[in-house]
Scaffold this motif. Structure first.
Motif, short mmCIF file in Angstrom:
data_model
loop_
_atom_site.label_atom_id
_atom_site.label_comp_id
_atom_site.label_asym_id
_atom_site.label_seq_id
_atom_site.Cartn_x
_atom_site.Cartn_y
_atom_site.Cartn_z
N VAL A 216 0.87 -1.18 0.00
CA VAL A 216 0.00 0.00 0.00
C VAL A 216 0.90 1.22 0.00
CG1 VAL A 216 -1.68 1.36 1.29
CG2 VAL A 216 -1.90 -1.13 1.20
N ARG A 217 0.66 2.15 -0.93
CA ARG A 217 1.35 3.44 -0.99
C ARG A 217 0.30 4.54 -0.96
NH1 ARG A 217 5.01 0.43 -0.62
NH2 ARG A 217 7.06 0.37 -1.57
N ILE A 218 0.41 5.44 0.01
CA ILE A 218 -0.51 6.57 0.14
C ILE A 218 0.33 7.84 0.10
CG2 ILE A 218 -2.27 7.68 1.55
CD1 ILE A 218 -2.79 4.90 2.80
N LEU A 219 0.18 8.64 -0.96
CA LEU A 219 1.03 9.80 -1.20
C LEU A 219 0.16 11.04 -1.40
CD1 LEU A 219 3.35 8.12 -3.88
CD2 LEU A 219 3.59 8.03 -1.39
N ASP A 220 0.37 12.05 -0.57
CA ASP A 220 -0.29 13.35 -0.73
C ASP A 220 -1.81 13.18 -0.82
OD1 ASP A 220 2.18 15.08 -1.10
OD2 ASP A 220 2.43 13.65 -2.74
N SER A 221 -2.38 12.41 0.08
CA SER A 221 -3.81 12.10 0.00
C SER A 221 -4.43 12.03 1.38
CB SER A 221 -4.02 10.78 -0.76
OG SER A 221 -3.59 10.89 -2.10
N ASN A 222 -5.76 11.88 1.39
CA ASN A 222 -6.52 11.84 2.64
C ASN A 222 -7.38 10.58 2.67
OD1 ASN A 222 -7.70 13.17 5.13
ND2 ASN A 222 -9.54 12.89 3.88
N ILE A 223 -7.28 9.82 3.77
CA ILE A 223 -8.05 8.60 3.95
C ILE A 223 -8.87 8.74 5.23
CG2 ILE A 223 -7.98 6.09 4.09
CD1 ILE A 223 -6.67 7.19 1.58
N ASP A 224 -10.18 8.51 5.12
CA ASP A 224 -11.06 8.62 6.29
C ASP A 224 -11.85 7.32 6.45
OD1 ASP A 224 -12.81 9.23 8.30
OD2 ASP A 224 -13.58 11.06 7.40
#
Length: 357
Positions: A216-224
């Motif tokens: 999993v790669r999360i870059l410059d983002s928003n997870i709710d």
């Protein structure tokens, strides 16, 4: 409960859930058998189980029925030269199994969904399916078939499972996923979320989580994921069956992003993020656990939290790492104390009530 015991229990839970997904996939295959046979090297796509799309413009009605459209009057378009499905203010509700189904004839191939305006899919089992079986049992780490969701529009999905894919990239789009006791993003290899993407999931049952087999790669983002009530980890990176030569390390990476993660309160499996193999790296990001959830656990591999990062869990353990952890000087961690100390490293690392650097 030690991480090893938790890992076995988590694995058992997901074996059962994966079996359910495979059962649904087999059923879906026979439903589509007449229209879903793709020639070698091709990707075909079906919307609302109306049959595979040809190149062109379409109008999908609220009940999922399909008619021809034009360049100036359409809500769905398909371009087979780029394998791009454009959704333009389309909203349909179908009692069929799959809202959108991509069929890959090989283990390679790249499909795209481009979002324009406000879009909504309601289906019985899968909102979007873009899954291709690989040759490595229980891993599919050899599958390169992918789906990219991009565009300035939005997409709402209401289905038992949200999106099931081999490889998924969410590139700058806004997704709102409501599931029915199942996983919101079930990715059989790699998940990449980037470029100010915004992902929100909802589930009043035991679902709404993110599960990826390899990375999993999360870059410059928003997870709710703050509103879900899942018992086990809300973000789970499995890697249990991935061959060593196909592993990606670190398996979980968050950069310049925000994650707010909930779940069932006081669950013994209730980590916000659980990485079973490959390590994790968080930089210049915020991981906030709500509803008495624990923070991040890494069962195998190094954990590194650096830059202007915050891990906050309120009353529960914030960080656990079976091998090693590196905490940067600017990092702020708030959570429960372990043995009265802010940080204990004796094979199992706990970051305590308030720890900086």
């Amino acid at each position: 409960m030690m991480i090893g015991q938790q890992r076995k229990k988590i694995r058992k839970i997901f074996v059962l859930r994966f079996a359910a997904i495979l059962t649904g996939s087999v059923i879906g295959f026979f439903v589509f058998a007449v229209t879903a046979l793709a020639r070698d090297g091709e990707i075909q796509v079906d919307v609302a189980e109306g049959g595979n799309l040809e190149d062109g413009y379409y109008k999908i009605a609220y009940d999922g029925t399909r008619t021809s459209g034009t360049e100036s009057d359409y809500n769905v378009r398909y371009d087979s030269s780029t394998h791009t499905l454009t959704l333009k203010d389309v909203k349909f509700h179908t009692s069929n199994s799959k809202g959108i189904n991509f069929i890959y004839s090989e283990t390679k191939g790249a499909a795209v969904i481009e979002l324009i305006g406000e879009n909504e899919i309601t289906s019985n089992r899968f909102g979007i399916s873009a899954y291709r079986e690989g040759s490595i049992p229980s891993s599919n780490a050899d599958v390169e078939a992918s789906l990219t969701i991009k565009g300035s529009g939005t997409l709402k999905i209401n289905s038992a499972w949200g999106i099931v894919a081999s490889n998924l990239t969410i590139d700058g789009s806004r997704l709102d996923l409501t599931t029915g006791g199942q996983t919101a993003l079930r990715i059989h290899r790699d998940l990449l979320i980037r470029n100010n993407a915004d992902i929100t999931t909802h589930d009043t049952g035991d679902g709404g989580d993110i599960y990826a087999d390899r990375s999993v790669r999360i870059l410059d983002s928003n997870i709710d994921l703050s509103s879900i009530q899942v018992e086990y980890p809300a973000v789970y990176v499995a890697n249990n069956y991935c061959p060593e030569n196909l592993l990606i390390k670190p398996a979980f990476v968050v950069e310049r992003s925000s994650l707010t993660i909930g779940g069932l309160a006081d669950s013994s499996l209730g980590f916000s993020v659980y990485v079973s193999l490959g390590g994790a790296e968080i930089s210049d990001s915020v991981l906030k656990a709500v509803n008495k959830r624990a923070g991040i656990a890494v069962a195998d591999g190094a954990l590194e939290i650096i830059g202007d990062s915050t891990v906050s869990t309120g009353e529960n353990v914030a960080v656990r790492a079976l091998e090693s952890a590196k905490i940067g000087e600017e990092v702020e961690i708030t959570g429960a104390r372990a043995e009265g100390k802010p940080l204990v490293n004796n094979g199992l690392m706990y970051a305590g009530q308030h720890y900086r650097g």
